[in-house]
Design a protein around this motif. Structure first.
Motif, mmCIF file in Angstrom:
data_model
loop_
_atom_site.group_PDB
_atom_site.id
_atom_site.type_symbol
_atom_site.label_atom_id
_atom_site.label_comp_id
_atom_site.label_asym_id
_atom_site.label_seq_id
_atom_site.Cartn_x
_atom_site.Cartn_y
_atom_site.Cartn_z
ATOM 1 N N UNK A 242 0.831 -1.204 0.000
ATOM 2 C CA UNK A 242 0.000 0.000 0.000
ATOM 3 C C UNK A 242 0.872 1.264 0.000
ATOM 4 N N UNK A 243 0.511 2.208 -0.874
ATOM 5 C CA UNK A 243 1.162 3.526 -0.786
ATOM 6 C C UNK A 243 0.124 4.612 -1.044
ATOM 7 N N UNK A 244 0.447 5.819 -0.635
ATOM 8 C CA UNK A 244 -0.482 6.928 -0.801
ATOM 9 C C UNK A 244 -0.183 7.660 -2.100
ATOM 10 N N UNK A 245 -1.205 7.794 -2.920
ATOM 11 C CA UNK A 245 -1.021 8.443 -4.219
ATOM 12 C C UNK A 245 -1.304 9.934 -4.132
ATOM 13 N N UNK A 246 -1.645 10.484 -5.283
ATOM 14 C CA UNK A 246 -1.882 11.930 -5.340
ATOM 15 C C UNK A 246 -3.308 12.300 -4.932
ATOM 16 N N UNK A 247 -4.143 11.273 -4.691
ATOM 17 C CA UNK A 247 -5.500 11.542 -4.252
ATOM 18 C C UNK A 247 -6.446 11.877 -5.395
ATOM 19 N N UNK A 248 -5.963 11.799 -6.617
ATOM 20 C CA UNK A 248 -6.824 12.131 -7.755
ATOM 21 C C UNK A 248 -7.741 10.971 -8.119
ATOM 22 N N UNK A 249 -7.466 9.777 -7.585
ATOM 23 C CA UNK A 249 -8.347 8.623 -7.830
ATOM 24 C C UNK A 249 -9.779 8.994 -7.526
ATOM 25 N N UNK A 250 -9.989 9.654 -6.392
ATOM 26 C CA UNK A 250 -11.337 10.036 -5.966
ATOM 27 C C UNK A 250 -12.020 10.885 -7.036
ATOM 28 N N UNK A 251 -11.269 11.780 -7.600
ATOM 29 C CA UNK A 251 -11.844 12.654 -8.629
ATOM 30 C C UNK A 251 -12.335 11.842 -9.821
ATOM 31 N N UNK A 252 -11.490 10.972 -10.305
ATOM 32 C CA UNK A 252 -11.863 10.210 -11.498
ATOM 33 C C UNK A 252 -13.021 9.257 -11.226
ATOM 34 N N UNK A 253 -12.903 8.517 -10.107
ATOM 35 C CA UNK A 253 -13.916 7.502 -9.801
ATOM 36 C C UNK A 253 -15.303 8.130 -9.663
ATOM 37 N N UNK A 254 -15.360 9.375 -9.189
ATOM 38 C CA UNK A 254 -16.670 9.993 -8.966
ATOM 39 C C UNK A 254 -17.220 10.714 -10.190
ATOM 40 N N UNK A 255 -16.458 10.768 -11.272
ATOM 41 C CA UNK A 255 -17.024 11.358 -12.500
ATOM 42 C C UNK A 255 -18.225 10.512 -12.897
ATOM 43 N N UNK A 256 -19.319 11.148 -13.155
ATOM 44 C CA UNK A 256 -20.561 10.437 -13.436
ATOM 45 C C UNK A 256 -20.441 9.486 -14.626
ATOM 46 N N UNK A 257 -19.695 9.893 -15.649
ATOM 47 C CA UNK A 257 -19.512 9.070 -16.843
ATOM 48 C C UNK A 257 -18.851 7.738 -16.527
ATOM 49 N N UNK A 258 -17.930 7.748 -15.575
ATOM 50 C CA UNK A 258 -17.322 6.487 -15.128
ATOM 51 C C UNK A 258 -18.228 5.738 -14.152
#
Lengths: 233, 233
Positions: free
Chosen positions: B107-123
């Motif tokens: 496990x490592x900590x990323x840039x936190x942008x995963x949350x942004x992408x995953x919550x895009x409605x299109x995805x």
DNA sequence: ATTACTACTCACCGAGTAA
DNA sequence: TTTACTCGGTGAGTAGTAA
């Protein structure tokens, strides 16, 4: 016969091989710890380790030991064993008829007319062509004694057979005959024949072979004989 | 998993069952003496006898003891077991891809942008529709450490995946994403995702799941995590 | 002939543990 | 963490034999 007969140890090994295949070790190199494998095969870590060693020795897997676990890939030889079991099972599952049927009977002396029929040219040529041997002029007559053998004999008649066609010569008409290649007493190749209109009833069996079975197998009236009739696939 | 796992004793029994099927006991009642069976399975007459008793107890054969031998017929239950093995083997032999692939990472900590992408409605809508769950807004980032894991990651990318289509909103374009349903630490259902243009290189893996994995699995940076990615059949 | 019980041996399994 | 050794207990296989 096949590898499955070799001994109990190989059965167990083979089972582990199957489990590894289930994990995908047939198509790629997988990483398995002996601990994890142990869980999958319901055994201890030590036993799993021993199995992997034995599988490698047998040549069924390649094994690369890493600090994090073993890299396992089933070899061509191992896959060939799995394929063999698979195709054997396919034959068993898809077969419409059993591969063979074993009958036991007791030698008795018939009317001696077997020799006459077997040597008729119209039959003899077909025996040579369709069974692959020139029959000794005479048939071995077996009396079926148990209920099982009589039931099996009539079952056998319903299975696909080699058909010897009837014919007519100057004097008379000869009916068609059904044949099944057979192994007599686990040794001699011959055939079981069912004349369409036999003098014998359902409790007798006629056997032909290239040689004189009574002398070849040292048979006398009353001796028990085992006949394995082979059914066409 | 399946009966083949139960224990080694059942495997031995199962191979005897297979041997009986080979003799035709799947399609008719056959007569076998324990002596003859012993020869076929390379064991003693006593052992063959014990096996038949156990097979009968297990319900895989019917047995009728006669003075001349045993009448054996494999039961429906026994045939079902053979069929099961057969179809398992078929899947293994015919599979183009392994059924699943197991990866381990830290496990490592990323840039936190995963949350942004995953919550895009299109995805998000496609995740719900195609993976069957609404992902927690965030991804778990795993660093692959061993050569094996990195090699396996790139192999995985070549296997058929669930395709999440890219889309465009008012502001920008989002690329397509490849997903593989996955089991994290043998417990939690989720998915591995490969963004087509990821910031991470071949030595990292992104995982999504319905819940917050870090708390659900009590994970901290540096913990090792096992991910079993399932490949579509 | 058969099947299958009892008794005994031995090989296999797994705990402990080293590397 | 791994794998895999030694070793002691146990269950599976067989010989003898009864039915």
């Amino acid at each position: 016969m096949n590898f499955l007969s070799v001994d109990a140890r190989l059965w167990k090994l083979f089972f582990v091989l199957y489990k590894l295949a289930e994990m995908g070790a047939g198509s790629r190199t997988i990483k398995v710890s002996t601990e994890y494998l142990a869980e999958r095969i319901m055994a201890s870590q030590q036993t799993a380790s021993r199995y992997l060693i034995q599988l490698e020795k047998t040549g069924w897997i390649n094994r690369d030991i890493r600090p994090e676990g073993c890299l396992i890939r089933i070899t061509d030889s191992g896959m060939a064993k799995l394929k063999k079991l698979h195709s054997s099972l396919r034959l068993i599952m898809e077969a419409e008829y059993p591969p063979s049927v074993t009958l036991e009977g007791v030698v008795f002396t018939g009317l001696g007319e077997g020799a006459y029929y077997v040597t008729r040219d119209g039959y003899r040529r077909q025996f040579i062509e369709k069974l692959g041997f020139d029959p000794y002029p005479g048939t071995l007559n077996l009396k079926l004694t148990t209920e099982y053998d009589m039931k099996t004999r009539s079952e056998l008649e319903t299975y696909p057979s080699i058909e010897i066609e009837g014919f007519t010569d100057e004097t008379r008409t000869f009916g068609s005959v059904k044949c099944y290649p057979a192994i007599i007493n686990n040794k001699v190749k011959g055939a079981v024949i069912f004349a369409m209109r036999s003098h014998y009833n359902a409790s007798a069996l006629e056997v032909i072979a290239p040689n004189f079975l009574r002398s070849q197998l040292k048979l006398k009236d009353g001796n028990k004989v085992k006949v394995e009739a082979l059914i066409l696939p």
